[in-house]
Write a protein that holds these residues in place. Structure first.
Motif, PDB file in Angstrom:
ATOM      1  N   GLY A 249       0.330  45.724  23.684  1.00 53.77           N
ATOM      2  CA  GLY A 249      -0.668  45.747  24.743  1.00 53.77           C
ATOM      3  C   GLY A 249      -0.269  45.000  25.998  1.00 53.77           C
ATOM      4  O   GLY A 249      -1.104  44.771  26.875  1.00 53.77           O
ATOM      5  N   ILE A 250       1.002  44.625  26.097  1.00 55.07           N
ATOM      6  CA  ILE A 250       1.460  43.888  27.277  1.00 55.07           C
ATOM      7  C   ILE A 250       1.700  44.832  28.456  1.00 55.07           C
ATOM      8  O   ILE A 250       1.400  44.501  29.603  1.00 55.07           O
ATOM      9  N   SER A 251       2.235  45.995  28.162  1.00 48.22           N
ATOM     10  CA  SER A 251       2.579  46.945  29.212  1.00 48.22           C
ATOM     11  C   SER A 251       2.079  48.329  28.830  1.00 48.22           C
ATOM     12  O   SER A 251       1.338  48.496  27.850  1.00 48.22           O
ATOM     13  N   HIS A 252       2.494  49.306  29.597  1.00 49.33           N
ATOM     14  CA  HIS A 252       2.092  50.689  29.341  1.00 49.33           C
ATOM     15  C   HIS A 252       2.631  51.142  27.984  1.00 49.33           C
ATOM     16  O   HIS A 252       3.820  50.972  27.691  1.00 49.33           O
ATOM     17  N   PRO A 253       1.807  51.743  27.139  1.00 45.51           N
ATOM     18  CA  PRO A 253       2.276  52.198  25.818  1.00 45.51           C
ATOM     19  C   PRO A 253       3.143  53.447  25.953  1.00 45.51           C
ATOM     20  O   PRO A 253       2.672  54.575  25.883  1.00 45.51           O
ATOM     21  N   MET A 254       4.430  53.246  26.106  1.00 44.46           N
ATOM     22  CA  MET A 254       5.369  54.342  26.330  1.00 44.46           C
ATOM     23  C   MET A 254       5.838  54.907  24.995  1.00 44.46           C
ATOM     24  O   MET A 254       6.058  54.168  24.033  1.00 44.46           O
ATOM     25  N   GLY A 255       5.985  56.230  24.939  1.00 40.08           N
ATOM     26  CA  GLY A 255       6.475  56.874  23.740  1.00 40.08           C
ATOM     27  C   GLY A 255       7.925  56.538  23.465  1.00 40.08           C
ATOM     28  O   GLY A 255       8.673  56.110  24.358  1.00 40.08           O
ATOM     29  N   GLY A 256       8.344  56.751  22.214  1.00 41.25           N
ATOM     30  CA  GLY A 256       9.704  56.384  21.825  1.00 41.25           C
ATOM     31  C   GLY A 256      10.768  57.166  22.572  1.00 41.25           C
ATOM     32  O   GLY A 256      11.743  56.587  23.070  1.00 41.25           O
ATOM     33  N   LEU A 257      10.601  58.500  22.697  1.00 38.49           N
ATOM     34  CA  LEU A 257      11.596  59.313  23.398  1.00 38.49           C
ATOM     35  C   LEU A 257      11.605  59.004  24.890  1.00 38.49           C
ATOM     36  O   LEU A 257      12.677  58.934  25.510  1.00 38.49           O
ATOM     37  N   ALA A 258      10.428  58.782  25.465  1.00 40.80           N
ATOM     38  CA  ALA A 258      10.371  58.408  26.878  1.00 40.80           C
ATOM     39  C   ALA A 258      11.031  57.055  27.113  1.00 40.80           C
ATOM     40  O   ALA A 258      11.722  56.852  28.125  1.00 40.80           O
ATOM     41  N   ALA A 259      10.848  56.125  26.183  1.00 39.76           N
ATOM     42  CA  ALA A 259      11.472  54.812  26.325  1.00 39.76           C
ATOM     43  C   ALA A 259      12.993  54.907  26.230  1.00 39.76           C
ATOM     44  O   ALA A 259      13.721  54.239  26.981  1.00 39.76           O
ATOM     45  N   LEU A 260      13.504  55.743  25.320  1.00 38.09           N
ATOM     46  CA  LEU A 260      14.953  55.916  25.212  1.00 38.09           C
ATOM     47  C   LEU A 260      15.532  56.574  26.467  1.00 38.09           C
ATOM     48  O   LEU A 260      16.607  56.194  26.940  1.00 38.09           O
ATOM     49  N   THR A 261      14.826  57.558  27.003  1.00 37.33           N
ATOM     50  CA  THR A 261      15.293  58.187  28.243  1.00 37.33           C
ATOM     51  C   THR A 261      15.270  57.201  29.400  1.00 37.33           C
ATOM     52  O   THR A 261      16.210  57.153  30.214  1.00 37.33           O
ATOM     53  N   PHE A 262      14.218  56.394  29.462  1.00 39.65           N
ATOM     54  CA  PHE A 262      14.151  55.375  30.510  1.00 39.65           C
ATOM     55  C   PHE A 262      15.266  54.347  30.348  1.00 39.65           C
ATOM     56  O   PHE A 262      15.907  53.945  31.327  1.00 39.65           O
ATOM     57  N   GLY A 263      15.525  53.937  29.120  1.00 36.77           N
ATOM     58  CA  GLY A 263      16.622  52.998  28.889  1.00 36.77           C
ATOM     59  C   GLY A 263      17.968  53.575  29.268  1.00 36.77           C
ATOM     60  O   GLY A 263      18.843  52.868  29.785  1.00 36.77           O
ATOM     61  N   SER A 264      18.157  54.882  29.057  1.00 34.91           N
ATOM     62  CA  SER A 264      19.425  55.526  29.409  1.00 34.91           C
ATOM     63  C   SER A 264      19.634  55.566  30.911  1.00 34.91           C
ATOM     64  O   SER A 264      20.716  55.246  31.421  1.00 34.91           O
ATOM     65  N   LEU A 265      18.605  55.959  31.648  1.00 29.53           N
ATOM     66  CA  LEU A 265      18.782  56.103  33.097  1.00 29.53           C
ATOM     67  C   LEU A 265      18.803  54.760  33.819  1.00 29.53           C
ATOM     68  O   LEU A 265      19.514  54.609  34.829  1.00 29.53           O
ATOM     69  N   ILE A 266      18.052  53.786  33.326  1.00 29.30           N
ATOM     70  CA  ILE A 266      18.010  52.501  34.012  1.00 29.30           C
ATOM     71  C   ILE A 266      19.257  51.676  33.737  1.00 29.30           C
ATOM     72  O   ILE A 266      19.518  50.672  34.420  1.00 29.30           O
ATOM     73  N   SER A 267      20.080  52.107  32.778  1.00 29.27           N
ATOM     74  CA  SER A 267      21.331  51.407  32.491  1.00 29.27           C
ATOM     75  C   SER A 267      22.459  51.824  33.420  1.00 29.27           C
ATOM     76  O   SER A 267      23.563  51.274  33.322  1.00 29.27           O
ATOM     77  N   ALA A 268      22.220  52.792  34.310  1.00 31.08           N
ATOM     78  CA  ALA A 268      23.237  53.223  35.272  1.00 31.08           C
ATOM     79  C   ALA A 268      23.258  52.243  36.437  1.00 31.08           C
ATOM     80  O   ALA A 268      22.314  52.163  37.219  1.00 31.08           O
ATOM     81  N   THR A 269      24.314  51.469  36.557  1.00 29.81           N
ATOM     82  CA  THR A 269      24.443  50.510  37.653  1.00 29.81           C
ATOM     83  C   THR A 269      24.998  51.209  38.888  1.00 29.81           C
ATOM     84  O   THR A 269      25.771  52.168  38.783  1.00 29.81           O
ATOM     85  N   ASP A 270      24.616  50.720  40.042  1.00 28.52           N
ATOM     86  CA  ASP A 270      25.029  51.336  41.302  1.00 28.52           C
ATOM     87  C   ASP A 270      25.329  50.230  42.318  1.00 28.52           C
ATOM     88  O   ASP A 270      24.612  50.058  43.301  1.00 28.52           O
ATOM     89  N   PRO A 271      26.380  49.449  42.090  1.00 29.40           N
ATOM     90  CA  PRO A 271      26.639  48.288  42.952  1.00 29.40           C
ATOM     91  C   PRO A 271      27.387  48.649  44.229  1.00 29.40           C
ATOM     92  O   PRO A 271      28.440  48.085  44.521  1.00 29.40           O
ATOM     93  N   VAL A 272      26.872  49.626  44.984  1.00 22.49           N
ATOM     94  CA  VAL A 272      27.517  49.967  46.250  1.00 22.49           C
ATOM     95  C   VAL A 272      27.503  48.766  47.187  1.00 22.49           C
ATOM     96  O   VAL A 272      28.491  48.434  47.852  1.00 22.49           O
ATOM     97  N   THR A 273      26.358  48.084  47.233  1.00 18.31           N
ATOM     98  CA  THR A 273      26.247  46.899  48.078  1.00 18.31           C
ATOM     99  C   THR A 273      27.207  45.806  47.619  1.00 18.31           C
ATOM    100  O   THR A 273      27.892  45.174  48.431  1.00 18.31           O
ATOM    101  N   VAL A 274      27.283  45.585  46.293  1.00 13.02           N
ATOM    102  CA  VAL A 274      28.144  44.532  45.768  1.00 13.02           C
ATOM    103  C   VAL A 274      29.604  44.827  46.090  1.00 13.02           C
ATOM    104  O   VAL A 274      30.362  43.945  46.534  1.00 13.02           O
ATOM    105  N   LEU A 275      30.031  46.063  45.883  1.00 13.35           N
ATOM    106  CA  LEU A 275      31.421  46.410  46.143  1.00 13.35           C
ATOM    107  C   LEU A 275      31.760  46.300  47.626  1.00 13.35           C
ATOM    108  O   LEU A 275      32.874  45.905  47.992  1.00 13.35           O
ATOM    109  N   ALA A 276      30.812  46.667  48.482  1.00 15.14           N
ATOM    110  CA  ALA A 276      31.055  46.520  49.925  1.00 15.14           C
ATOM    111  C   ALA A 276      31.223  45.051  50.300  1.00 15.14           C
ATOM    112  O   ALA A 276      32.100  44.691  51.101  1.00 15.14           O
ATOM    113  N   VAL A 277      30.395  44.180  49.701  1.00 12.40           N
ATOM    114  CA  VAL A 277      30.517  42.743  49.964  1.00 12.40           C
ATOM    115  C   VAL A 277      31.827  42.208  49.403  1.00 12.40           C
ATOM    116  O   VAL A 277      32.541  41.433  50.056  1.00 12.40           O
ATOM    117  N   PHE A 278      32.183  42.625  48.185  1.00 13.23           N
ATOM    118  CA  PHE A 278      33.437  42.182  47.584  1.00 13.23           C
ATOM    119  C   PHE A 278      34.637  42.582  48.436  1.00 13.23           C
ATOM    120  O   PHE A 278      35.573  41.802  48.628  1.00 13.23           O
TER     121      PHE A 278
END
Length: 682
Positions: A249-278
């Motif tokens: 009850g802390i957050s939105h009750p997300m389904g198992g498949l939706a949570a796995l899909t969200f975990g998959s897409l949110i794990s894609a890093t995009d450090p364009v800013t970091v690489l430009a600074v580096f």
């Protein structure tokens, strides 16, 4: 043109029929007058009926309180009925206006023509709105580069270029939302196909093509661990947190498949800013290569992994289907990789035997061929329903290792800079596009901030795989008295952990999931999209704005602590793949000879590579002997041509004192390549 044709046909009919057509024309004009009267009545009738409905008869005092709402409802019902009646009357008038003689039925073809004209006009309006949206995006691009350059001149590092692009996109979408620009707001929505076909491939290919080859392959093992196993671990970690927090009850009750899909897409890093600074600060090469390699490869992994998760949408989750999903993941990734590698090696082989580097006018043809092979790999993979992003990534990596060596120096410079310009435009427009989505989508409608907080915490926990795989790399490959590569320090781990920004790839996958309503139950699709965008904005502004201070504080800059060059391996000490590459693959695909490594390797330690002869531009201009048959005629040719019969380099490309010994070794001793390499290194 159609209207003019109708007029000409009418004039021809009038001349042919003569006076017999006059009554019909008169009746047509009468219909026009009828239409004008009906249109005027149609404008007045709704107003009168609405006014009449709004002023009902005065009710009795006892029923005054209860009749107010009934009167409003009756007024609304009456106005709707009036609108329906008026529309029916207007349709009848439009049918009466058809240019047909009196007494005949309306022409169905003419009705279809009117409908077609209406559709064409609507499409034209949409095209004009799309063009203006593109103009707004280009203006945001121009302002992004100008403002970012000005902030950089002021040494204001807390608002990166990506942040400027996002803010301008948010401002543009907010203005059109307040101005009720519905069509332009629809065009500002983050379109997945546009992103995956036109924006992301140039970014991914340029990253693979212009990478530091030696640094990338020296750190290939930890990079692969971070990008492959680390992304999968992060996806399941985030999914577990989201499901547990929803059940508690802390957050939105997300389904198992939706949570796995969200975990998959949110794990894609995009450090364009970091690489430009580096790149601007001059961060150490090995750190830069690991952050860069992980970000490029895990984007591809996240796209394939999310597609694999969606395969469970219409299938039951059991052991068999999970195994099939794993097979599907491997099929997509391995198949796409093979296509990319195949096209990369094919481009190298073609460019080697095309000999375009000898002609100055073939400079642009070389560049066009490189781009054609790269995008061919993308579309072939997509045609086989695989991942074009994975294919074009590995095609770029193979081209960087082999194809670039077969290009002229001018073509190498041209392709490198051209792809960099295109990638810079694409990645900046991605952030503008990301900002436009802030109001083009219902991001802020009933957003769950507790869900965002839980997801952000889960992302930080999932990112801890950086420490785990760094320690594994140090223990397995970079420990001992004399390691080939220095171990990954704790400071490196902290910087890599902090470099895990989220951006366009994650939001593109979530946006297409919302548009397709992949998870309509309980509004999971909207929650995933809202959470993804908020996390992307947080990481871009907070982590991207503070990475400059972190890099300076931790001392990972090259000028503060120069990188110790890794120990150079001899050919005997090299790995099995290194030996196969330098003795078989590279000589087959490039102008290098057996045992030769990259130019930078040759300059590091010449004594360990006596057989590694750097290829000179003059050697490419030596004519190729097509026939291997020797004759008295061929014996009088130049020494370089004669030696090329046996695969030997020309005399000016190797020491003269070793010429006789090498000829005898090649022709009479018949030693294997590994034995030759052993003797030369000794």
């Amino acid at each position: 043109a159609m209207r003019r044709g109708t007029v000409f046909v009418a004039l021809a009919a009038a001349l042919a029929l003569g006076a017999s057509a006059a009554p019909a024309m008169a009746q047509h004009h009468q219909a026009l007058d009828t239409y004008a009267y009906a249109a005027q009545a149609a404008k007045a009738e709704p107003t009168a009926q609405a006014a009449k409905a709004e002023k009902p008869e005065k009710p009795e005092p006892a029923a005054k309180a209860s009749s107010g709402s009934k009167g409003k409802a009756a007024a609304l019902a009456a106005s709707k009925e009036a609108e329906v009646v008026v529309n029916e009357e207007l349709d009848a008038v439009l049918l009466a206006l058809s240019p047909t003689p009196a007494g005949f039925e309306p022409d169905p073809a003419h009705e279809k023509d009117l409908e077609h004209r209406k559709e064409m006009e609507e499409e034209e309006i949409e095209v004009v709105a799309l063009k203006w949206t593109i103009v707004v995006g280009l203006v945001c691009l121009i302002l992004t580069f100008l403002i970012a350059h000005y902030l950089e001149s002021l040494h204001f590092d807390y608002l990166p270029e990506a942040g400027v692009a996002v803010l301008l996109g948010i401002a543009a979408s907010a203005i059109f939302k307040m101005a009720h620009g519905g069509m332009m707001m629809a065009d500002m929505r983050f379109d997945f196909e546009f992103f995956m076909i036109w924006l992301l491939p140039p970014i991914i290919f340029e990253a693979g093509y212009n990478m530091n080859r030696k640094a990338f392959f020296d750190n290939i093992f930890p990079t692969a661990l971070f990008a492959f196993i680390g992304t999968v671990m992060s996806a399941f970690t985030v999914a577990g947190f989201m499901v547990y927090a929803g059940e508690a009850g802390i957050s939105h009750p997300m389904g198992g498949l939706a949570a796995l899909t969200f975990g998959s897409l949110i794990s894609a890093t995009d450090p364009v800013t970091v690489l430009a600074v580096f790149q601007a600060l001059g961060v150490k090469v090995d750190l830069f290569s690991m952050v860069f390699g992980e970000s490029v490869m895990n984007d591809a992994v996240a796209i394939v992994l999310s597609r694999t998760m969606l395969s469970f949408k219409y299938a039951e989750i059991n052991a068999v289907n999970i195994a099939l999903a794993g097979v599907l993941f491997l099929k997509i990734f391995i198949g796409s990789t093979l296509i990319g590698v195949l096209f990369g090696m094919l481009s190298s082989y073609v460019m080697k035997h095309a000999h375009m580097s000898h002609h100055e006018d073939a400079l642009f043809k070389e560049s066009v061929l490189v781009a054609a092979f790269a995008w061919a790999s993308y579309y072939v993979a997509e045609a086989y329903e695989l991942s074009g992003i994975v294919a074009i990534l590995f095609c770029g990596i193979v081209m960087a290792k082999y194809t670039r060596d077969n290009l002229s120096e001018q073509a190498q410079t041209l392709t490198s800079r051209t792809f960099k310009v295109v990638a810079l435009l694409s990645e900046t427009f991605v952030f503008v596009y990301l900002g436009m989505a802030a109001f083009a989508f219902p991001i802020w409608d009933h957003i769950g901030w507790a869900t965002v907080a839980v997801a952000l915490f889960a992302c930080f926990v999932g990112r801890t795989h950086i420490y785990l795989f760094s320690y594994i790399t140090n223990f397995c490959f970079r420990s001992g008295p004399d390691p080939a590569m220095p171990p990954i320090t704790t400071t490196y781990m902290h910087v890599m952990y902090f470099s895990g920004l989220r951006g366009g790839v994650a939001f593109a996958i979530s946006a297409v999931g919302f548009q397709n309503m992949d998870f309509p139950e309980n509004g999971d699709s909207m929650v995933v999209m809202q959470t993804t965008l908020v996390i992307a904005l947080f990481t871009i502004f907070f982590m991207g704005g503070t990475i400059t201070d972190l890099a300076r504080y931790t001392g990972v800059l090259e000028r503060d602590n120069p990188t110790i060059a890794p120990k150079h391996k001899t050919l005997v000490q090299d790995s099995m793949f290194g030996k196969i590459d330098k003795l078989t693959i590279r000589p087959f695909l490039t102008h290098h000879y057996k045992g030769v490594d990259e130019k930078v390797d040759f300059e590091v330690d010449l004594n360990d590579r006596a057989a590694a002869v750097d290829i000179k531009q003059s050697w490419r201009s030596i004519p190729i002997v097509k026939s291997r048959t020797t004759s008295s005629h061929s014996l009088n040719k130049s020494p370089g041509s004669m030696l090329s019969l046996f695969g030997m380099p020309p005399p000016d490309a190797m020491p003269r004192r070793n010429l006789l010994r090498r000829v005898l070794s090649r022709l009479w001793k018949r030693a294997t390549p590994w034995q030759q390499a052993g003797r030369r290194s000794q």
